[in-house]
Design an enzyme around this catalytic site. Structure first.
Site, mmCIF file in Angstrom:
data_model
loop_
_atom_site.group_PDB
_atom_site.id
_atom_site.type_symbol
_atom_site.label_atom_id
_atom_site.label_comp_id
_atom_site.label_asym_id
_atom_site.label_seq_id
_atom_site.Cartn_x
_atom_site.Cartn_y
_atom_site.Cartn_z
ATOM 1 N N TYR A 119 36.787 40.171 51.646
ATOM 2 C CA TYR A 119 36.575 38.435 51.497
ATOM 3 C C TYR A 119 36.929 37.559 52.302
ATOM 4 C CZ TYR A 119 37.498 33.886 50.133
ATOM 5 O OH TYR A 119 37.875 32.742 48.920
ATOM 6 N N LYS A 168 34.181 34.984 54.657
ATOM 7 C CA LYS A 168 33.839 33.943 54.651
ATOM 8 C C LYS A 168 33.694 33.373 56.270
ATOM 9 C CE LYS A 168 34.050 32.110 50.683
ATOM 10 N NZ LYS A 168 33.735 31.136 50.303
ATOM 11 N N SER A 175 38.031 29.291 53.730
ATOM 12 C CA SER A 175 39.040 29.379 53.480
ATOM 13 C C SER A 175 40.161 29.714 54.800
ATOM 14 C CB SER A 175 39.210 30.275 52.648
ATOM 15 O OG SER A 175 40.366 31.466 52.036
HETATM 16 P P1 NAD Z 1 34.688 29.903 40.762
HETATM 17 O O1 NAD Z 1 34.064 31.138 40.780
HETATM 18 O O2 NAD Z 1 35.021 28.741 40.099
HETATM 19 O O3 NAD Z 1 33.583 29.032 41.045
HETATM 20 C C1 NAD Z 1 32.084 29.546 42.088
HETATM 21 C C2 NAD Z 1 30.817 29.632 40.779
HETATM 22 O O4 NAD Z 1 29.985 30.139 41.713
HETATM 23 C C3 NAD Z 1 31.097 29.548 39.398
HETATM 24 O O5 NAD Z 1 31.167 28.547 38.539
HETATM 25 C C4 NAD Z 1 30.439 30.384 39.662
HETATM 26 O O6 NAD Z 1 29.184 30.766 38.283
HETATM 27 C C5 NAD Z 1 29.029 30.472 40.718
HETATM 28 N N1 NAD Z 1 28.469 31.612 41.339
HETATM 29 C C6 NAD Z 1 29.236 32.957 41.658
HETATM 30 N N2 NAD Z 1 28.173 33.455 42.292
HETATM 31 C C7 NAD Z 1 26.488 32.923 42.301
HETATM 32 C C8 NAD Z 1 25.596 33.090 42.507
HETATM 33 N N3 NAD Z 1 24.808 34.476 43.009
HETATM 34 N N4 NAD Z 1 24.450 32.161 42.602
HETATM 35 C C9 NAD Z 1 24.805 31.184 41.853
HETATM 36 N N5 NAD Z 1 26.120 30.749 41.093
HETATM 37 C C10 NAD Z 1 27.422 31.733 41.860
HETATM 38 O O7 NAD Z 1 35.608 29.603 42.219
HETATM 39 P P2 NAD Z 1 36.600 28.442 42.814
HETATM 40 O O8 NAD Z 1 37.664 28.910 42.624
HETATM 41 O O9 NAD Z 1 36.020 26.847 42.523
HETATM 42 O O10 NAD Z 1 35.952 28.416 44.507
HETATM 43 C C11 NAD Z 1 34.820 27.783 44.771
HETATM 44 C C12 NAD Z 1 34.201 28.437 46.502
HETATM 45 O O11 NAD Z 1 35.545 28.012 46.982
HETATM 46 C C13 NAD Z 1 34.196 29.695 46.119
HETATM 47 O O12 NAD Z 1 33.524 30.202 47.427
HETATM 48 C C14 NAD Z 1 35.979 30.772 46.690
HETATM 49 O O13 NAD Z 1 35.524 31.371 48.228
HETATM 50 C C15 NAD Z 1 36.229 29.279 47.807
HETATM 51 N N6 NAD Z 1 37.781 29.244 47.665
HETATM 52 C C16 NAD Z 1 37.942 29.053 46.739
HETATM 53 C C17 NAD Z 1 39.986 29.798 47.127
HETATM 54 C C18 NAD Z 1 40.517 29.137 45.797
HETATM 55 O O14 NAD Z 1 41.337 29.495 45.626
HETATM 56 N N7 NAD Z 1 40.098 29.212 44.220
HETATM 57 C C19 NAD Z 1 39.936 28.911 47.464
HETATM 58 C C20 NAD Z 1 39.438 29.027 49.760
HETATM 59 C C21 NAD Z 1 38.214 29.187 49.225
#
Ligand code: NAD
Ligand code: UDP
Length: 339
Positions: A148, A152, A124
């Protein structure tokens, strides 16, 4: 290529599945559905007509991972699974270190045992912290301001050390800016479980009448209209960055971070106006105080991803707003209605 996608049922993961399958990759999802529903995969299958494997399990679970490595034999892993709410991470730091760090360690251990050498990681732009200059390039100092963000950055460091320890290994660290938007079909999108923390899903819920008004977190920043500026990136562009990153990982070793943004930023009121245009609805707003920890402006220099991965964003602000509206208006209760 056979690609294991952890967290593939989530917001960004689900859009990435479609792009991977469209490029002919064989895909298997590992998700524990802590922040998603299995209905997402039903919709992905319907949209793709493709074969999609899935395993329900936790990314911290070594035996689940070993079985997956043995049965599916992935050539590469895309690691989305994690916890992502900045505010919650301050209240539950150990849960964040556990899922985001122990999860990454368990995954890398299983990959090492199986001889799987390539990984693309969801990092991120929050790893940069308060900007010393803008746009951020990948050499900007890192100084995350939340638990958080620290998870990362630590995961990036672990991946970097893992990749350096054995010659064929490669890790691509994608530093996302602000992912928004949805699949053009309106069948996939972001479905926050509680009150949305992020701007776009909140605006979308105001537009369908689930919330009364958007609280604008401060209009006294040193920006043209006083509200925060962010580099919003369409989730389909972001999904395509993962496909490009896989290709890059096949051709390179070691670890390398890439900014994934558009190089253009918009204010809170820009986003409100774009959404009003897309939806034809008025979005009531109310200016409140600043949200602690927010910076005035963020902006990506995405030229490295462009030059080295051949990736570039193609969707504009109107696409972001129109696709979000298509998703929200077709699914006012998210995936809830069919789960
Ligand atoms: P999201 O919560 O929709 O997707 C994460 C998925 O991981 C979910 O389906 C959840 O059920 C699964 N999950 C969580 N813990 C788990 C575990 N212990 N074992 C197996 N599955 C697990 O989030 P997103 O927005 O799709 O983000 C995906 C990744 O991108 C994350 O790592 C997040 O930190 C990163 N990210 C997101 C953003 C944002 O703004 N959406 C920005 C920067 C980085
Ligand atoms: N924001 C806002 N009201 C909200 C949510 C967000 O005014 O209900 C603002 C926030 O202050 C920031 C921008 O919208 O300037 C993007 O916030 P978001 O939480 O989506 O992303 P992040 O702050 O993590 O970059």
């Amino acid at each position: 290529m056979r690609v294991l996608v952890t967290g593939g049922a989530g917001y960004i993961g689900s859009h990435t599945l479609l792009e991977l399958m469209a490029q002919g990759h064989e895909v298997c999802v590992l998700d524990n559905y802590s922040n998603a529903t299995p209905q997402v995969l039903t919709r992905v299958r319907a949209l793709s007509n493709g074969e999609l494997g899935d395993v329900t399990g936790d990314v911290r679970d070594a035996s689940t991972l070993d079985n997956l490595m043995q049965d599916f034999r992935p050539d590469a892993v895309i690691h989305f699974a994690g916890l992502k709410a900045v505010g919650e991470s301050a209240r539950k730091p150990l849960a964040y270190y556990d899922v985001n760090i122990s999860g990454t360690l368990a995954l890398l251990n299983a990959m090492s045992r199986a001889g799987c050498n390539k990984i693309v990681f969801s990092s991120s732009a929050t790893v940069y912290g308060e900007p010393r200059y803008l746009p951020y390039d990948e050499t900007h100092p890192t100084n995350p301001m939340s638990v958080y963000g620290r998870t990362k950055l630590m995961a990036e460091q672990i991946l970097t050390d893992w990749a350096a320890a054995d010659a064929p290994r490669g890790a691509v660290l994608l530093r996302y800016f602000n992912p928004v938007g949805a699949h053009a079909s309106g069948d996939l999108g972001e479905d926050p479980r509680d009150i949305p923390n992020n701007l776009m899903p909140f605006i979308a819920q105001v537009a369908v009448g689930k919330r009364d008004a958007l609280a604008v977190f401060g209009d006294d920043y040193d920006t043209p209209d006083g509200t925060g500026l962010r580099d919003y990136i369409h989730v389909v562009d972001l999904a395509r960055a993962h496909v490009a990153a896989l290709d890059y990982a096949q051709r390179h070793t070691g670890a390398r971070p890439f900014n994934i943004g558009t190089g253009q930023n918009y204010s809170v009121f820009d986003m409100v106006k774009a959404f009003e245009r897309a939806s034809g609805r008025k979005i009531p707003t109310q200016v409140t105080s600043r949200r602690p920890g927010d910076v005035a402006a963020m902006l990506a220099d995405a030229s490295r991803a462009n030059a080295e991965m051949g990736w570039q964003a193609t969707h504009d602000l109107n696409d972001m707003a129109a696709s979000t509206w298509a998703w929200q208006s077709k699914n006012p209760d998210g995936y809830g209605a069919d789960s």
